[in-house]
Design a protein around this motif. Structure first.
Motif, PDB file in Angstrom:
ATOM      1  N   MET A   1     -17.334  56.447  41.153  1.00  0.00           N
ATOM      2  CA  MET A   1     -18.648  55.900  41.512  1.00  0.00           C
ATOM      3  C   MET A   1     -19.735  56.943  41.254  1.00  0.00           C
ATOM      4  N   THR A   2     -20.871  56.518  40.689  1.00  0.00           N
ATOM      5  CA  THR A   2     -21.992  57.451  40.574  1.00  0.00           C
ATOM      6  C   THR A   2     -22.694  57.548  41.931  1.00  0.00           C
ATOM      7  N   SER A   3     -23.496  58.607  42.076  1.00  0.00           N
ATOM      8  CA  SER A   3     -24.128  58.874  43.379  1.00  0.00           C
ATOM      9  C   SER A   3     -25.139  57.805  43.760  1.00  0.00           C
ATOM     10  N   LYS A   4     -25.309  57.645  45.058  1.00  0.00           N
ATOM     11  CA  LYS A   4     -26.330  56.723  45.569  1.00  0.00           C
ATOM     12  C   LYS A   4     -27.345  57.519  46.391  1.00  0.00           C
ATOM     13  N   LYS A   5     -28.593  57.105  46.266  1.00  0.00           N
ATOM     14  CA  LYS A   5     -29.664  57.759  47.027  1.00  0.00           C
ATOM     15  C   LYS A   5     -29.921  56.983  48.315  1.00  0.00           C
ATOM     16  N   VAL A   6     -29.896  57.703  49.423  1.00  0.00           N
ATOM     17  CA  VAL A   6     -30.089  57.097  50.739  1.00  0.00           C
ATOM     18  C   VAL A   6     -31.241  57.808  51.440  1.00  0.00           C
ATOM     19  N   ILE A   7     -32.166  57.044  52.003  1.00  0.00           N
ATOM     20  CA  ILE A   7     -33.326  57.645  52.685  1.00  0.00           C
ATOM     21  C   ILE A   7     -33.185  57.488  54.198  1.00  0.00           C
ATOM     22  N   LEU A   8     -33.407  58.588  54.906  1.00  0.00           N
ATOM     23  CA  LEU A   8     -33.491  58.530  56.362  1.00  0.00           C
ATOM     24  C   LEU A   8     -34.959  58.468  56.732  1.00  0.00           C
ATOM     25  N   SER A   9     -35.372  57.347  57.328  1.00  0.00           N
ATOM     26  CA  SER A   9     -36.786  57.207  57.624  1.00  0.00           C
ATOM     27  C   SER A   9     -36.991  56.748  59.065  1.00  0.00           C
ATOM     28  N   GLY A  10     -38.246  56.687  59.471  1.00  0.00           N
ATOM     29  CA  GLY A  10     -38.575  56.312  60.838  1.00  0.00           C
ATOM     30  C   GLY A  10     -39.645  57.228  61.392  1.00  0.00           C
ATOM     31  N   SER A  11     -39.999  57.029  62.650  1.00  0.00           N
ATOM     32  CA  SER A  11     -41.051  57.835  63.260  1.00  0.00           C
ATOM     33  C   SER A  11     -40.568  59.275  63.474  1.00  0.00           C
ATOM     34  N   PHE A  12     -41.482  60.154  63.883  1.00  0.00           N
ATOM     35  CA  PHE A  12     -41.087  61.555  64.078  1.00  0.00           C
ATOM     36  C   PHE A  12     -40.315  61.730  65.390  1.00  0.00           C
ATOM     37  N   GLY A  13     -39.424  62.693  65.389  1.00  0.00           N
ATOM     38  CA  GLY A  13     -38.676  63.032  66.599  1.00  0.00           C
ATOM     39  C   GLY A  13     -37.617  62.038  67.039  1.00  0.00           C
ATOM     40  N   VAL A  14     -37.292  61.085  66.185  1.00  0.00           N
ATOM     41  CA  VAL A  14     -36.307  60.068  66.581  1.00  0.00           C
ATOM     42  C   VAL A  14     -34.864  60.546  66.392  1.00  0.00           C
ATOM     43  N   GLY A  15     -34.704  61.617  65.614  1.00  0.00           N
ATOM     44  CA  GLY A  15     -33.361  62.169  65.411  1.00  0.00           C
ATOM     45  C   GLY A  15     -32.803  61.998  64.009  1.00  0.00           C
ATOM     46  N   LYS A  16     -33.672  61.862  63.018  1.00  0.00           N
ATOM     47  CA  LYS A  16     -33.209  61.721  61.631  1.00  0.00           C
ATOM     48  C   LYS A  16     -32.478  62.980  61.171  1.00  0.00           C
ATOM     49  N   THR A  17     -33.136  64.116  61.365  1.00  0.00           N
ATOM     50  CA  THR A  17     -32.519  65.378  60.950  1.00  0.00           C
ATOM     51  C   THR A  17     -31.238  65.635  61.741  1.00  0.00           C
ATOM     52  N   SER A  18     -31.260  65.259  63.003  1.00  0.00           N
ATOM     53  CA  SER A  18     -30.068  65.456  63.833  1.00  0.00           C
ATOM     54  C   SER A  18     -28.900  64.614  63.332  1.00  0.00           C
ATOM     55  N   LEU A  19     -29.186  63.385  62.938  1.00  0.00           N
ATOM     56  CA  LEU A  19     -28.126  62.524  62.396  1.00  0.00           C
ATOM     57  C   LEU A  19     -27.593  63.087  61.078  1.00  0.00           C
ATOM     58  N   PHE A  20     -28.495  63.539  60.275  1.00  0.00           N
ATOM     59  CA  PHE A  20     -28.187  64.137  58.971  1.00  0.00           C
ATOM     60  C   PHE A  20     -27.290  65.372  59.154  1.00  0.00           C
ATOM     61  N   ASN A  21     -27.705  66.256  60.061  1.00  0.00           N
ATOM     62  CA  ASN A  21     -26.925  67.473  60.311  1.00  0.00           C
ATOM     63  C   ASN A  21     -25.571  67.183  60.933  1.00  0.00           C
ATOM     64  N   LYS A  22     -25.567  66.206  61.810  1.00  0.00           N
ATOM     65  CA  LYS A  22     -24.299  65.847  62.451  1.00  0.00           C
ATOM     66  C   LYS A  22     -23.339  65.306  61.399  1.00  0.00           C
ATOM     67  N   PHE A  23     -23.865  64.450  60.560  1.00  0.00           N
ATOM     68  CA  PHE A  23     -23.035  63.807  59.539  1.00  0.00           C
ATOM     69  C   PHE A  23     -22.556  64.813  58.492  1.00  0.00           C
ATOM     70  N   ILE A  24     -23.433  65.689  58.050  1.00  0.00           N
ATOM     71  CA  ILE A  24     -23.068  66.595  56.963  1.00  0.00           C
ATOM     72  C   ILE A  24     -22.368  67.862  57.462  1.00  0.00           C
ATOM     73  N   HIS A  25     -22.884  68.455  58.531  1.00  0.00           N
ATOM     74  CA  HIS A  25     -22.318  69.732  58.987  1.00  0.00           C
ATOM     75  C   HIS A  25     -21.587  69.629  60.321  1.00  0.00           C
ATOM     76  N   ASN A  26     -21.573  68.433  60.898  1.00  0.00           N
ATOM     77  CA  ASN A  26     -21.003  68.230  62.234  1.00  0.00           C
ATOM     78  C   ASN A  26     -21.598  69.195  63.259  1.00  0.00           C
ATOM     79  N   LYS A  27     -22.909  69.349  63.192  1.00  0.00           N
ATOM     80  CA  LYS A  27     -23.612  70.249  64.115  1.00  0.00           C
ATOM     81  C   LYS A  27     -24.744  69.506  64.787  1.00  0.00           C
TER      82      LYS A  27
END
Ligand SMILES: Nc1nc2c(ncn2[C@@H]2O[C@H](COP(=O)(O)OP(=O)(O)OP(=O)(O)O)[C@@H](O)[C@H]2O)c(=O)[nH]1
Ligand SMILES: [Mg+2]
Lengths: 162, 276
Positions: A1-27
C-alpha cells in the motif's frame, strides 16, 4: 500500500498532539506545549495483514476549521476531528466544522473523536454525546491510551475499503 | 474732473514703479550681472571653467566608480525592460516554469556581467592568477573547482498536494524521508499561505549552509538538499538537471504505485547522487 495522509484537526488544547505522541511514541505528558504550524510523523499500521503507512499531520488547533490553511488538507485521505469532552467550546462548532471538512475532502474519511475520556464519568460522556448534532465515532484518552490504537485501526480499515 | 483722475492714475503708476524698484532692486541688479556674464563669453568661461575643471578632476579620480554606477544602472534598466518584454511574450504560451527559468537566466547573466565588470580588479582573480602561475594549473580548471563546492545530499520527488513521497534518493541513510517530505510540504504550504503569493512558489529553504532547493511542477515538486555554497550558475546547473529529470523520467507517469516509487527512486539516485 502507498502512504496515506491523515490530518489531526480541531480546536486548541483538545489533545491532538497528545494523541499523536501516544500513538507514535506511546508517550504522554501533562505539559501543554501548543503546536506551531505542523508536525508530521509516520507510522505503519497493520490492518488485517496489510501494511498501511500513515503520514500523520498534527496541526495547530484553531477555534474553527475554516481558519486552518486550506493547503494543509490538500491530498489528505482522512481527517481526525478531535474535541475535548470537558470543554463545550471545543465542540460547539462541530456541525459547521464537519460540513466544511466534508466540502474540502469529498470522499475522505472523517473521524469525530471526543478526547480526555479519563476526566469524565461514563454518564457525563453519554450526556455530551446526546447533546451533539452528529454521532461521535470514538471517545479516547491520550493519557491512559484507551481507544487510541483502536481509533487508528478503525481509520485504517476505512481507508483500505475506500 | 477727467483730468485730475488721469493725473492721479499716472502718479500712482510712478509710485508703484518706485516701490517695485525699491523692493526688487537687488534682484534686478544680479539679473543684469548674470546677463552680462552670459553675453560675454570670456567673462563667462573665466567664471565657469574652474568649476568644470574641479568636476573633471573629481571625475578622473572617481571615474571607475562613477562609470560603473552608471553602466550598472543602465544594464539593469535595459535588462529589466527586455526581461519583461520577453516574459510578456512567453508566459501566456509556456507558463510559469518558463517565466521562472527566464528570470533565472537573467539573474545569471547579470551575475556574469557584474563579475566581468568587477573581475579585473578583484582580489580573488588576482589570487587565482598567482595560484595558477605557481601551481601550473590552467586558470579555467581552478574556476571549475570553485564551482564544485556543493554536494547533493538528498533528492526527492514529492506529490505537491499531499506531501507524500513519490521517489527518494540520498547519499547517506537519513531519518524517515517520508517525514522530511511531509514537513517540507507543510513548511512550503505555511510560507506560501503566510505570504499569500499564489504566483510565486517557495524555491529555497536554507539553514546555514544546508539548502533545500525546490522546483515545482504540475502535480509534484522536486526537492534537492545540498550542503555547501551555491551560486546562481550552480543553481542553474541543478535546475537544468532537475528539468531534464522531470522531462525524461516523470512525464509519462501519471499513476503512482509502489513500483513507480521504486523506479523513480533509482533514477533519482542515478541523476543526483551517484558520482559521475
Ligand atoms: N487528562 C487528560 N489530559 C489530556 C489528554 N489529552 C491531552 N491532555 C492534556 O491537554 C493539554 C493539551 O494537549 P495537546 O495535546 O497539547 O493539545 P493540542 O490539541 O495538540 O493543542 P494545540 O497544539 O494547541 O492545538 C495538555 O496539557 C495535555 O497533557 C487526555 O486524554 N487526558
Ligand atoms: Mg498540538
Amino acid at each position: 500500500m502507498t502512504s496515506k495522509k491523515v490530518i489531526l484537526s480541531g480546536s486548541f488544547g483538545v489533545g491532538k498532539t497528545s494523541l499523536f505522541n501516544k500513538f507514535i511514541h506511546n508517550k504522554f505528558s501533562d505539559k501543554y506545549l501548543t503546536t506551531i504550524g505542523v508536525k508530521v510523523n509516520k507510522k505503519v499500521i497493520n490492518v488485517d495483514g496489510t501494511e498501511l503507512p500513515l503520514l500523520i499531520w498534527d496541526i495547530a488547533g484553531e477555534v474553527s476549521q475554516n481558519k486552518v490553511p486550506n493547503s494543509y488538507f490538500l491530498g489528505a485521505s482522512s481527517v481526525i476531528y478531535v474535541f475535548d469532552l470537558t470543554r463545550p467550546q471545543t465542540y460547539k462548532n462541530l456541525q459547521t466544522d464537519l460540513d466544511y471538512l466534508k466540502d474540502l475532502l469529498p470522499g475522505g474519511v472523517i473521524k469525530v473523536v471526543g478526547n480526555k475520556k479519563d476526566l469524565m464519568t461514563p454518564e457525563a460522556i453519554e450526556e455530551v454525546k446526546a447533546s451533539l448534532p452528529l454521532p461521535v465515532d470514538i471517545v479516547t484518552s491520550a493519557k491512559t491510551g484507551e481507544n487510541v490504537e483502536e481509533l487508528f485501526q478503525q481509520l485504517g480499515r476505512d481507508l483500505i475499503s475506500v | 474732473m477727467e483730468n485730475t483722475r488721469t493725473k492721479t492714475a499716472k502718479s500712482e503708476e510712478a509710485l508703484l514703479e518706485e516701490l517695485r524698484d525699491i523692493l526688487l532692486r537687488e534682484d534686478r541688479q544680479s539679473l543684469s550681472e548674470v546677463e552680462a556674464y552670459i553675453t560675454n563669453p570670456e567673462r563667462f568661461s573665466k567664471r565657469v571653467l574652474p568649476i568644470i575643471e574641479e568636476q573633471l578632476e573629481f571625475f578622473k579620480k572617481h571615474f571607475p566608480d562613477e562609470y560603473r554606477k552608471v553602466v550598472d544602472r543602465q544594464i539593469e534598466a535595459r535588462l529589466s525592460t527586455f526581461k519583461d518584454d520577453m516574459i510578456g511574450h512567453l508566459s501566456p504560451v509556456m507558463g510559469k516554469m518558463i517565466r521562472k527559468y527566464v528570470a533565472h537566466q537573467f539573474q545569471i547573466l547579470k551575475e556574469k556581467i557584474d563579475n566581468t565588470v568587477k573581475s579585473t580588479f578583484t582580489f580573488n582573480s588576482v589570487k587565482r592568477k598567482v595560484k595558477s602561475t605557481f601551481s601550473g594549473v590552467d586558470e579555467r580548471e581552478l574556476l571549475l573547482v570553485e564551482l564544485d563546492n556543493t554536494v547533493i545530499e538528498e533528492a526527492y520527488v514529492i506529490q505537491r498536494d499531499s506531501g507524500l513521497l513519490l521517489g527518494k534518493a540520498s547519499r547517506e541513510e537519513t531519518l524517515d524521508q517520508d517525514v522530511i517530505a511531509g514537513m517540507l510540504t507543510a513548511i512550503k504550504a505555511f510560507v506560501e499561505d503566510a505570504f499569500k503569493r499564489e504566483s510565486e512558489d517557495l524555491e529555497m529553504i536554507q539553514y546555514g549552509t544546508y539548502k533545500i532547493f525546490i522546483q515545482d511542477y504540475h502535480s509534484y515538486y522536486i526537492a534537492i538538499a545540498l550542503q555547501g555554497s551555491l551560486s546562481a550558475s550552480e543553481k542553474e546547473k541543478i535546475m537544468t538537471l532537475s528539468l531534464n529529470f522531470a522531462e525524461r523520467e516523470l512525464r509519462t507517469l501519471n499513476k503512482f504505485t509502489e513500483e513507480t516509487i521504486k523506479h523513480i527512486s533509482s533514477k533519482l539516485h542515478k541523476y543526483f547522487i551517484q558520482k559521475k
